[in-house]
Scaffold this motif. Structure first.
Motif, PDB file in Angstrom:
ATOM      1  N   GLY A  46       0.787  -1.225   0.000  1.00  0.00           N
ATOM      2  CA  GLY A  46       0.000   0.000   0.000  1.00  0.00           C
ATOM      3  C   GLY A  46       0.822   1.279   0.000  1.00  0.00           C
ATOM      4  N   LYS A  47       2.124   1.160   0.199  1.00  0.00           N
ATOM      5  CA  LYS A  47       2.991   2.336   0.190  1.00  0.00           C
ATOM      6  C   LYS A  47       3.022   2.942  -1.217  1.00  0.00           C
ATOM      7  N   VAL A  48       2.904   4.264  -1.296  1.00  0.00           N
ATOM      8  CA  VAL A  48       2.891   4.959  -2.584  1.00  0.00           C
ATOM      9  C   VAL A  48       4.148   5.819  -2.711  1.00  0.00           C
ATOM     10  N   GLU A  49       4.849   5.640  -3.824  1.00  0.00           N
ATOM     11  CA  GLU A  49       5.993   6.480  -4.172  1.00  0.00           C
ATOM     12  C   GLU A  49       5.561   7.343  -5.354  1.00  0.00           C
ATOM     13  N   GLN A  50       5.755   8.646  -5.245  1.00  0.00           N
ATOM     14  CA  GLN A  50       5.329   9.555  -6.298  1.00  0.00           C
ATOM     15  C   GLN A  50       6.469   9.885  -7.246  1.00  0.00           C
ATOM     16  N   GLY A  51       6.117  10.047  -8.515  1.00  0.00           N
ATOM     17  CA  GLY A  51       7.085  10.497  -9.510  1.00  0.00           C
ATOM     18  C   GLY A  51       8.223   9.540  -9.764  1.00  0.00           C
ATOM     19  N   VAL A  52       7.933   8.250  -9.827  1.00  0.00           N
ATOM     20  CA  VAL A  52       8.958   7.227 -10.057  1.00  0.00           C
ATOM     21  C   VAL A  52       9.278   7.167 -11.555  1.00  0.00           C
ATOM     22  N   PRO A  53      10.556   7.253 -11.932  1.00  0.00           N
ATOM     23  CA  PRO A  53      10.907   7.149 -13.352  1.00  0.00           C
ATOM     24  C   PRO A  53      10.705   5.718 -13.845  1.00  0.00           C
ATOM     25  N   VAL A  54       9.911   5.568 -14.914  1.00  0.00           N
ATOM     26  CA  VAL A  54       9.582   4.226 -15.415  1.00  0.00           C
ATOM     27  C   VAL A  54       9.921   4.045 -16.889  1.00  0.00           C
ATOM     28  N   GLY A  55      10.193   5.139 -17.613  1.00  0.00           N
ATOM     29  CA  GLY A  55      10.502   5.014 -19.030  1.00  0.00           C
ATOM     30  C   GLY A  55      11.251   6.226 -19.542  1.00  0.00           C
ATOM     31  N   THR A  56      11.907   6.041 -20.681  1.00  0.00           N
ATOM     32  CA  THR A  56      12.644   7.133 -21.301  1.00  0.00           C
ATOM     33  C   THR A  56      12.823   6.854 -22.787  1.00  0.00           C
ATOM     34  N   VAL A  57      13.110   7.915 -23.529  1.00  0.00           N
ATOM     35  CA  VAL A  57      13.419   7.824 -24.957  1.00  0.00           C
ATOM     36  C   VAL A  57      14.189   9.088 -25.327  1.00  0.00           C
ATOM     37  N   ARG A  58      14.912   9.026 -26.449  1.00  0.00           N
ATOM     38  CA  ARG A  58      15.624  10.225 -26.890  1.00  0.00           C
ATOM     39  C   ARG A  58      15.504  10.389 -28.388  1.00  0.00           C
ATOM     40  N   LEU A  59      15.770  11.623 -28.818  1.00  0.00           N
ATOM     41  CA  LEU A  59      15.787  11.975 -30.234  1.00  0.00           C
ATOM     42  C   LEU A  59      17.062  12.755 -30.503  1.00  0.00           C
ATOM     43  N   ILE A  60      17.806  12.285 -31.491  1.00  0.00           N
ATOM     44  CA  ILE A  60      19.030  12.950 -31.920  1.00  0.00           C
ATOM     45  C   ILE A  60      18.734  13.613 -33.257  1.00  0.00           C
ATOM     46  N   SER A  61      19.112  14.870 -33.395  1.00  0.00           N
ATOM     47  CA  SER A  61      18.970  15.563 -34.674  1.00  0.00           C
ATOM     48  C   SER A  61      20.107  15.122 -35.585  1.00  0.00           C
ATOM     49  N   VAL A  62      19.767  14.373 -36.627  1.00  0.00           N
ATOM     50  CA  VAL A  62      20.763  13.952 -37.607  1.00  0.00           C
ATOM     51  C   VAL A  62      20.985  15.077 -38.602  1.00  0.00           C
ATOM     52  N   SER A  63      19.887  15.729 -38.984  1.00  0.00           N
ATOM     53  CA  SER A  63      19.918  16.899 -39.862  1.00  0.00           C
ATOM     54  C   SER A  63      18.664  17.700 -39.556  1.00  0.00           C
ATOM     55  N   GLU A  64      18.463  18.771 -40.306  1.00  0.00           N
ATOM     56  CA  GLU A  64      17.276  19.597 -40.092  1.00  0.00           C
ATOM     57  C   GLU A  64      15.989  18.810 -40.334  1.00  0.00           C
ATOM     58  N   LYS A  65      16.046  17.837 -41.233  1.00  0.00           N
ATOM     59  CA  LYS A  65      14.840  17.095 -41.636  1.00  0.00           C
ATOM     60  C   LYS A  65      14.776  15.666 -41.110  1.00  0.00           C
ATOM     61  N   VAL A  66      15.863  15.180 -40.469  1.00  0.00           N
ATOM     62  CA  VAL A  66      15.905  13.783 -40.023  1.00  0.00           C
ATOM     63  C   VAL A  66      16.326  13.703 -38.564  1.00  0.00           C
ATOM     64  N   GLY A  67      15.584  12.910 -37.800  1.00  0.00           N
ATOM     65  CA  GLY A  67      15.942  12.628 -36.422  1.00  0.00           C
ATOM     66  C   GLY A  67      16.180  11.141 -36.245  1.00  0.00           C
ATOM     67  N   LYS A  68      16.895  10.800 -35.196  1.00  0.00           N
ATOM     68  CA  LYS A  68      17.138   9.396 -34.879  1.00  0.00           C
ATOM     69  C   LYS A  68      16.588   9.116 -33.488  1.00  0.00           C
ATOM     70  N   LEU A  69      15.608   8.233 -33.432  1.00  0.00           N
ATOM     71  CA  LEU A  69      15.016   7.820 -32.170  1.00  0.00           C
ATOM     72  C   LEU A  69      15.904   6.750 -31.544  1.00  0.00           C
ATOM     73  N   GLY A  70      16.073   6.807 -30.237  1.00  0.00           N
ATOM     74  CA  GLY A  70      16.892   5.796 -29.596  1.00  0.00           C
ATOM     75  C   GLY A  70      16.675   5.716 -28.104  1.00  0.00           C
ATOM     76  N   ARG A  71      17.295   4.708 -27.532  1.00  0.00           N
ATOM     77  CA  ARG A  71      17.323   4.475 -26.091  1.00  0.00           C
ATOM     78  C   ARG A  71      15.922   4.455 -25.473  1.00  0.00           C
ATOM     79  N   LEU A  72      14.961   3.884 -26.211  1.00  0.00           N
ATOM     80  CA  LEU A  72      13.639   3.672 -25.641  1.00  0.00           C
ATOM     81  C   LEU A  72      13.761   2.572 -24.595  1.00  0.00           C
ATOM     82  N   ALA A  73      13.347   2.878 -23.383  1.00  0.00           N
ATOM     83  CA  ALA A  73      13.448   1.903 -22.298  1.00  0.00           C
ATOM     84  C   ALA A  73      12.278   2.082 -21.337  1.00  0.00           C
ATOM     85  N   VAL A  74      11.689   0.975 -20.923  1.00  0.00           N
ATOM     86  CA  VAL A  74      10.632   0.958 -19.912  1.00  0.00           C
ATOM     87  C   VAL A  74      10.996  -0.128 -18.912  1.00  0.00           C
ATOM     88  N   ILE A  75      10.963   0.211 -17.623  1.00  0.00           N
ATOM     89  CA  ILE A  75      11.327  -0.784 -16.611  1.00  0.00           C
ATOM     90  C   ILE A  75      10.349  -1.950 -16.662  1.00  0.00           C
TER      91      ILE A  75
END
Length: 167
Positions: free
Chosen positions: A63-92
């Motif tokens: 029943g204990k509640v922890e608030q604001g626990v990080p559970v997922g992440t993702v990133r976007l790298i700008s390869v160019s003005e028109k192209v991005g690279k999605l990466g490091r998608l992770a969910v616990i």
């Protein structure tokens, strides 16, 4: 097994957000998938990418509640003005099944479109290809061959016309 509620998806703009994102990446990629720690902490794109984090309230079996626990992440790298690279998608692991990965990818696609990007590339772990296909990514002609990244088979996938995407 804990339950998760009150999802918040946000850009990781503070040092604390960045640390929480890295914490999720280490749990998923290092502890669970057994990649070496340096592949996360020494990654050349850590300071050159936009990062988002998923936070939830976690209710434990007692029943204990922890608030604001990080559970997922993702990133976007700008390869160019028109192209991005999605990466490091992770969910616990105990937060999987809540569509967090889907929501994080959709957030990145929308953000890329608002920036004027037209395409997103991803080097997807081969066994995750079906997940990304459901989100609008495809393997294009010439990209059918798998390749190894850090010893794991990957495949190159593209999401075109992101500014016009419904995802």
């Amino acid at each position: 097994m804990p339950t998760y509620t009150n999802l918040i998806l946000k850009a990781a703009t503070t040092e604390q957000d960045q640390q929480q994102s890295m914490q999720v990446r280490i749990v998923v990629f290092v502890d669970e998938q057994k990649y070496p720690l340096y592949t996360e902490v020494d990654d050349e794109y850590n300071d050159k990418s936009d990062v988002w984090i998923a936070l939830c309230d976690r209710t434990m079996d007692d029943g204990k509640v922890e608030q604001g626990v990080p559970v997922g992440t993702v990133r976007l790298i700008s390869v160019s003005e028109k192209v991005g690279k999605l990466g490091r998608l992770a969910v616990i692991s105990d937060a999987r099944g809540l569509s967090l990965g889907k929501k994080l990818v959709q957030l990145v696609v929308r953000d890329a479109g608002t920036r004027g990007m037209e395409s997103i590339i991803i080097h997807a772990q081969y066994d995750k290809q079906g997940f990304y296909e459901k989100l609008g990514f495809t393997v294009e002609k010439g990209d059918e061959e798998t390749f190894l990244e850090d010893g794991t088979p990957h495949i190159r996938m593209w999401h075109r016309n992101v500014g016009k995407s419904k995802n």
